[in-house]
Motif scaffolding. Structure first.
Motif, short mmCIF file in Angstrom:
data_model
loop_
_atom_site.label_atom_id
_atom_site.label_comp_id
_atom_site.label_asym_id
_atom_site.label_seq_id
_atom_site.Cartn_x
_atom_site.Cartn_y
_atom_site.Cartn_z
N THR A 37 0.83 -1.21 0.00
CA THR A 37 0.00 0.00 0.00
C THR A 37 0.86 1.26 0.00
OG1 THR A 37 -0.19 -0.14 2.41
CG2 THR A 37 -1.98 -1.07 1.11
N GLU A 38 2.08 1.16 0.55
CA GLU A 38 2.98 2.31 0.52
C GLU A 38 3.41 2.61 -0.92
OE1 GLU A 38 5.41 2.47 4.65
OE2 GLU A 38 5.78 0.70 3.41
N VAL A 39 3.72 1.57 -1.67
CA VAL A 39 4.13 1.75 -3.06
C VAL A 39 2.98 2.35 -3.87
CG1 VAL A 39 4.93 0.58 -5.15
CG2 VAL A 39 5.79 -0.13 -2.93
N LYS A 40 1.76 1.87 -3.64
CA LYS A 40 0.60 2.40 -4.35
C LYS A 40 0.39 3.87 -4.02
CE LYS A 40 -1.82 -1.95 -4.88
NZ LYS A 40 -3.06 -2.68 -4.65
N SER A 41 0.56 4.23 -2.77
CA SER A 41 0.42 5.61 -2.35
C SER A 41 1.52 6.48 -2.98
CB SER A 41 0.48 5.70 -0.83
OG SER A 41 0.29 7.02 -0.41
N LEU A 42 2.74 5.94 -3.07
CA LEU A 42 3.84 6.68 -3.69
C LEU A 42 3.63 6.85 -5.18
CD1 LEU A 42 6.91 5.18 -1.81
CD2 LEU A 42 5.96 7.47 -1.56
N ARG A 43 2.99 5.88 -5.83
CA ARG A 43 2.71 6.00 -7.26
C ARG A 43 1.76 7.16 -7.54
NH1 ARG A 43 5.41 2.59 -10.09
NH2 ARG A 43 5.79 0.49 -9.38
N LEU A 63 15.07 4.69 8.19
CA LEU A 63 14.58 6.00 7.78
C LEU A 63 13.38 6.35 8.67
CD1 LEU A 63 14.97 8.20 5.62
CD2 LEU A 63 13.45 6.89 4.15
N HIS A 64 13.49 7.46 9.39
CA HIS A 64 12.45 7.88 10.34
C HIS A 64 11.73 9.13 9.83
CE1 HIS A 64 13.73 5.28 13.72
NE2 HIS A 64 14.93 5.42 13.18
N ASN A 65 10.48 9.30 10.27
CA ASN A 65 9.66 10.50 10.06
C ASN A 65 9.40 10.86 8.61
OD1 ASN A 65 9.35 10.81 12.76
ND2 ASN A 65 10.70 12.56 12.97
N ILE A 66 9.40 9.90 7.72
CA ILE A 66 8.98 10.15 6.35
C ILE A 66 7.48 9.91 6.29
CG2 ILE A 66 9.19 9.36 3.95
CD1 ILE A 66 11.64 10.77 5.04
N HIS A 67 6.75 10.89 5.79
CA HIS A 67 5.29 10.78 5.77
C HIS A 67 4.83 10.25 4.42
CE1 HIS A 67 1.19 11.61 6.99
NE2 HIS A 67 0.99 12.11 5.80
N VAL A 68 4.34 9.02 4.41
CA VAL A 68 3.71 8.41 3.23
C VAL A 68 2.25 8.19 3.62
CG1 VAL A 68 3.67 6.45 1.65
CG2 VAL A 68 5.85 7.27 2.55
N GLY A 74 -7.00 1.37 0.35
CA GLY A 74 -6.47 0.27 1.16
C GLY A 74 -7.50 -0.24 2.15
N THR A 75 -7.29 -1.45 2.60
CA THR A 75 -8.21 -2.06 3.57
C THR A 75 -7.51 -2.13 4.92
OG1 THR A 75 -7.44 -4.25 2.94
CG2 THR A 75 -9.36 -3.39 1.76
N TRP A 76 -7.80 -3.15 5.69
CA TRP A 76 -7.19 -3.32 7.00
C TRP A 76 -5.69 -3.57 6.89
CZ3 TRP A 76 -4.97 -8.07 7.72
CH2 TRP A 76 -5.34 -9.06 6.83
N THR A 77 -5.19 -3.89 5.69
CA THR A 77 -3.76 -4.13 5.51
C THR A 77 -2.98 -2.84 5.27
OG1 THR A 77 -4.07 -4.46 3.14
CG2 THR A 77 -4.16 -6.42 4.54
N ASN A 78 -3.64 -1.70 5.37
CA ASN A 78 -2.99 -0.41 5.12
C ASN A 78 -1.86 -0.17 6.11
OD1 ASN A 78 -2.81 1.81 3.46
ND2 ASN A 78 -4.93 2.41 3.76
N HIS A 79 -0.91 0.66 5.73
CA HIS A 79 0.27 0.96 6.54
C HIS A 79 0.04 2.19 7.40
CE1 HIS A 79 0.60 3.57 3.03
NE2 HIS A 79 1.30 4.37 3.79
N SER A 80 0.87 2.38 8.42
CA SER A 80 0.82 3.62 9.20
C SER A 80 1.68 4.66 8.48
CB SER A 80 1.31 3.39 10.63
OG SER A 80 2.65 2.98 10.63
N ALA A 81 1.27 5.91 8.53
CA ALA A 81 1.88 6.96 7.71
C ALA A 81 3.32 7.29 8.09
CB ALA A 81 1.02 8.22 7.77
N LYS A 82 3.67 7.26 9.37
CA LYS A 82 5.00 7.71 9.79
C LYS A 82 5.86 6.59 10.38
CE LYS A 82 5.04 12.53 10.02
NZ LYS A 82 6.01 13.53 10.22
N ARG A 83 5.66 5.37 9.95
CA ARG A 83 6.46 4.28 10.50
C ARG A 83 7.91 4.38 10.04
NH1 ARG A 83 7.70 -0.41 7.80
NH2 ARG A 83 7.15 -0.44 5.60
#
Length: 162
Positions: A37-43, A63-68, A74-83
């Motif tokens: 889901t991070e790759v899809k969001s970056l696309r 890598l810390h504090n990158i906001h994606v 996305g569904t329940w498999t979505n990522h957290s934005a600032k991990r």
């Protein structure tokens, strides 16, 4: 026939403030460990590197504090934005960065996030913080260069019309 991958560099996000706030000493290109889901969001071209930094922990670069932002569909498999995200680098590069970043005033900052050959890459830099007078001097030099370029182009225009 085998289809060649796109070798161009498609920019997703850039950290212009890092070049203003730091003297860039050395740059590295790294891969990133990402979720789907991070790759899809970056696309979609959505990311922010503003508060990002790299930390070496246990022989691994993180890598810390990158906001994606979360992927909209996305569904329940979505990522957290600032991990925190793991960087893929050679051992020698990690060791070199670890020793250099331990010196006073040195830090590792992300400069750009982009697609290269279908994969997400991040450009990081070993940097040393600028003092306030250094920042003013850099701005002054940019402004002087801009003014001289304007004057040269104006003189060329006058010369062509005459």
């Amino acid at each position: 026939m085998a289809k060649e991958k796109d070798t161009g560099r498609k920019l997703i996000a850039q950290n212009k403030k890092a070049r203003h706030d730091y003297h860039i000493l050395d740059t590295y290109e790294c891969g990133l460990v990402l979720m789907g889901t991070e790759v899809k969001s970056l696309r979609l071209g959505r990311a922010s590197l503003v508060d990002g930094f790299v930390q070496i922990d246990g022989g691994e670069a993180w890598l810390h504090n990158i906001h994606v932002p979360e992927y909209v569909q996305g569904t329940w498999t979505n990522h957290s934005a600032k991990r925190k995200r793991k960087l893929l680098m050679h051992r020698a590069e990690i060791d070199k960065l670890e020793s250099k970043s331990g010196e006073t005033g040195h830090t590792i900052v992300p400069l750009a996030l982009y697609f290269k050959g279908g994969r997400v890459k991040v450009e990081i830099a070993l940097a040393k913080g600028k003092k306030e007078y250094d920042k003013r001097q850099t701005l002054r030099e940019k402004q002087d260069l801009r003014e001289t370029n304007r004057a040269i182009s104006a003189a060329r225009r006058r010369q062509r019309s005459a």
